[in-house]
Design a protein around this motif. Structure first.
Motif, PDB file in Angstrom:
ATOM      1  N   CYS A 249      -3.189  19.800  -1.526  1.00 12.47           N
ATOM      2  CA  CYS A 249      -2.904  18.371  -1.369  1.00 12.47           C
ATOM      3  C   CYS A 249      -3.779  17.523  -2.297  1.00 12.47           C
ATOM      4  N   SER A 250      -3.266  16.326  -2.627  1.00 15.43           N
ATOM      5  CA  SER A 250      -3.998  15.413  -3.522  1.00 15.43           C
ATOM      6  C   SER A 250      -3.758  13.947  -3.150  1.00 15.43           C
ATOM      7  N   TYR A 251      -3.387  13.700  -1.917  1.00 15.42           N
ATOM      8  CA  TYR A 251      -3.043  12.357  -1.442  1.00 15.42           C
ATOM      9  C   TYR A 251      -4.173  11.351  -1.674  1.00 15.42           C
TER      10      TYR A 251
ATOM     11  N   PHE B  49       0.857  -1.183   0.000  1.00 20.49           N
ATOM     12  CA  PHE B  49       0.000   0.000   0.000  1.00 20.49           C
ATOM     13  C   PHE B  49       0.896   1.237   0.000  1.00 20.49           C
ATOM     14  N   THR B  50       0.607   2.181  -0.885  1.00 21.93           N
ATOM     15  CA  THR B  50       1.397   3.412  -0.974  1.00 21.93           C
ATOM     16  C   THR B  50       0.465   4.612  -1.056  1.00 21.93           C
ATOM     17  N   SER B  51       1.024   5.774  -0.744  1.00 19.01           N
ATOM     18  CA  SER B  51       0.302   7.035  -0.891  1.00 19.01           C
ATOM     19  C   SER B  51       0.907   7.805  -2.052  1.00 19.01           C
ATOM     20  N   VAL B  52       0.063   8.286  -2.952  1.00 14.98           N
ATOM     21  CA  VAL B  52       0.529   9.034  -4.118  1.00 14.98           C
ATOM     22  C   VAL B  52      -0.088  10.421  -4.099  1.00 14.98           C
ATOM     23  N   GLY B  53       0.556  11.364  -4.817  1.00 18.08           N
ATOM     24  CA  GLY B  53       0.085  12.738  -4.860  1.00 18.08           C
ATOM     25  C   GLY B  53       0.804  13.609  -3.853  1.00 18.08           C
ATOM     26  N   ASP B  54       0.292  14.826  -3.666  1.00 16.65           N
ATOM     27  CA  ASP B  54       0.878  15.789  -2.729  1.00 16.65           C
ATOM     28  C   ASP B  54       0.277  15.584  -1.342  1.00 16.65           C
TER      29      ASP B  54
END
Length: 504
Positions: free
Chosen positions: A227-229, A216-221
């Motif tokens: 923010c765009s996580y 599992f990963t978090s992408v975006g700002d």
């Protein structure tokens, strides 16, 4: 159209409107599981008790520790580090709990003092909530190594981390074997995933379920107003990969009330259920309350199927009143300060808190002893007991060069602000040389009002224009309410009866 039909259509329209409006009102009445400024959380369970810690950025003490027995009601009980490790200059990010061989580990990110590079360190204890001993840097990797996650794969320990975030090339999630004591890397590193889309990639965690390892990963700002996580998942038959991305990503991306979800870790309940503690911004309060802690459940519909998150009911928001009468000889664990810009001396006895200390040159805000904010609709008040030429009172602190407050200096009560590191008095009044009560009220529109009294009703200190806290939002954390002292190191502020009331 005859009258009965008109009446029927009218009630149908009312019902339709209620169906639209009511869910929105209900969503706005939700609160976080761990409220206020609790980013990048990590969680473990010891028996029937859960422990969680999260990013503290530039606030000291470092990495707050919370505990719960039901994943809903959390209490703060301490910190990983009561004192700043000697090698660190700041940026206390992304702590990761781990337990192995009767030892509790916290792998964490911090900025190294000698060169400003973010590295991964590790601390250990025989207890999950106290007594952590720092072992220093375990991973340094080019310009940056952050976001550690450790996994025990049938007795072999692995550590993963984010690399190349500042190197001008795609970010990679790297991994390596760990020594049995968890204190050093073993062998060659390997890549689990690469950010070929150049959208941001971090905050990873790993689960093994049936035949697959799930990454599992978090992408975006991650942070701030833009923010765009969101959370993605990939899987592989081996922990080292290759990993296949889920075609229906993102797995978690927010809802009507929360946005920019991500950077969490998993825990299993005593019943074997999987829960994910992660952070998100409230769509109502945004950066003013920071990234807050939330919990959701992870399920697999069938063996070897892709997992999905199942939303859990969030606590219903209600008024919260925090009273600190300064009883006992130790200050409450919730108080924190900006350790880069102030070195407070805190003493508590006789039902009063004594605040003094020194500040960094150029710090016009003084010492801010603060608490994590739950909402942007609150009031706080305190009694200033002593009289001297130091500034003593309340503050809403964004940074040393951005704050607003009300306080007493000699026999003058001042409503003041610091912008661009310059202090300006908004309004003032004359008080008698005895105890003064001061109060700040912050409204949902972010406007800020200051009051004082020595008897009778509150008197407002008004300026030439409304003041707001809109300019007090550092990139990765929220402005915080609390106590304030600014004056010579030989002087002090003496406080009595602090009250902070949050409204939903």
């Amino acid at each position: 159209m005859n009258q009965p039909i008109k009446i029927l259509l009218y009630y149908i329209m009312l019902l339709f409107a209620a169906q639209i409006i009511c869910p929105i009102q209900g969503a706005l009445a939700q609160q976080a599981t761990i409220q206020g400024d609790f980013a990048d959380p990590s969680i473990i369970r010891v028996g029937n008790t859960y422990y969680a810690t999260g990013t503290s950025s530039e606030w000291a003490p470092h990495y707050p520790i919370f505990t719960s027995t039901n994943l809903n009601d959390w209490n703060q009980i301490g910190y990983v580090f009561d004192k700043t490790p000697e090698w660190i200059s700041g940026s206390f990010w992304a702590p990761e709990y781990f337990y192995n061989n009767n030892t509790y580990y916290v792998y964490y990110t911090a900025r190294r003092k000698k060169d400003g590079i973010s590295c991964i360190g590790v601390a250990t204890s025989k207890y999950p909530d106290r007594g952590f001993i720092d072992h220093g840097v375990i991973i340094e990797w080019g310009n940056e190594a952050i976001d550690a996650f450790v996994y025990n794969d049938n007795g072999q320990l692995y550590i993963t981390w984010k690399a190349y975030g500042l190197a001008g090339k795609p970010i990679e999630i790297l991994g390596s074997k760990l020594s049995a004591d968890g204190l050093k890397l073993v062998g060659e590193s390997f890549m689990l995933l690469r950010d070929d889309e150049r959208i941001g990639l971090e905050g990873q965690s790993i689960l093994k379920k049936d035949d697959y390892y799930y990454l599992f990963t978090s992408v975006g700002d991650c942070c701030g107003r833009g923010c765009s996580y969101r959370v993605r998942v990939a899987r592989a038959k081996s922990i080292t990969g290759p990993y296949e991305l889920y075609k229906d990503n993102p797995l978690l991306s927010g809802d009507d009330e929360w946005k920019c979800t991500g950077h969490g870790t998993f825990v299993t309940s005593p019943e074997g259920k999987y829960y994910y503690l992660y952070h998100a911004y409230s769509k109502t309060t945004g950066v003013y309350t920071g990234r807050q802690g939330l919990v959701t459940e992870l399920v697999w519909p069938e063996k070897n199927n892709w997992p999905k998150f199942v939303a859990l009911p969030k606590p219903v928001a209600k008024d919260v009143t925090i009273k600190d009468n300064f009883n006992g000889n130790t200050a409450d664990k919730a108080w924190q300060w900006d350790f880069r810009n102030a070195w407070p001396v805190i003493k508590q006895h006789g039902g009063q808190l004594h605040l003094s200390g020194m500040v960094k040159d150029g710090n016009a805000s003084g010492i801010a002893l603060t608490r994590r904010p739950y909402t942007v609709n609150y009031s706080m008040q305190v009694s200033v007991v002593n009289t001297n030429r130091a500034q003593k009172g309340l503050i809403i602190y964004g940074d040393a060069n951005g704050s607003i407050g009300v306080g007493v200096t000699n026999n003058t009560v001042e409503f003041w602000e610091v912008k661009d590191n310059k202090r300006n008095v908004i309004s003032s009044a004359t008080a008698a040389a005895r105890k003064v009560d001061v109060k700040i009220v912050v409204n949902p529109d972010f406007t800020c009002h200051a009051y004082w009294k020595q008897s009778g009703d509150w008197k407002e200190l008004t300026g030439d224009m409304p003041r707001t806290i809109d300019n007090l939002t550092p990139w990765d954390r929220s402005p915080r309410p609390g106590l304030n002292f600014s004056g010579p190191a030989t002087s002090e502020a003496v406080f009595d009866d602090f009250t902070l009331t949050y409204h939903p």
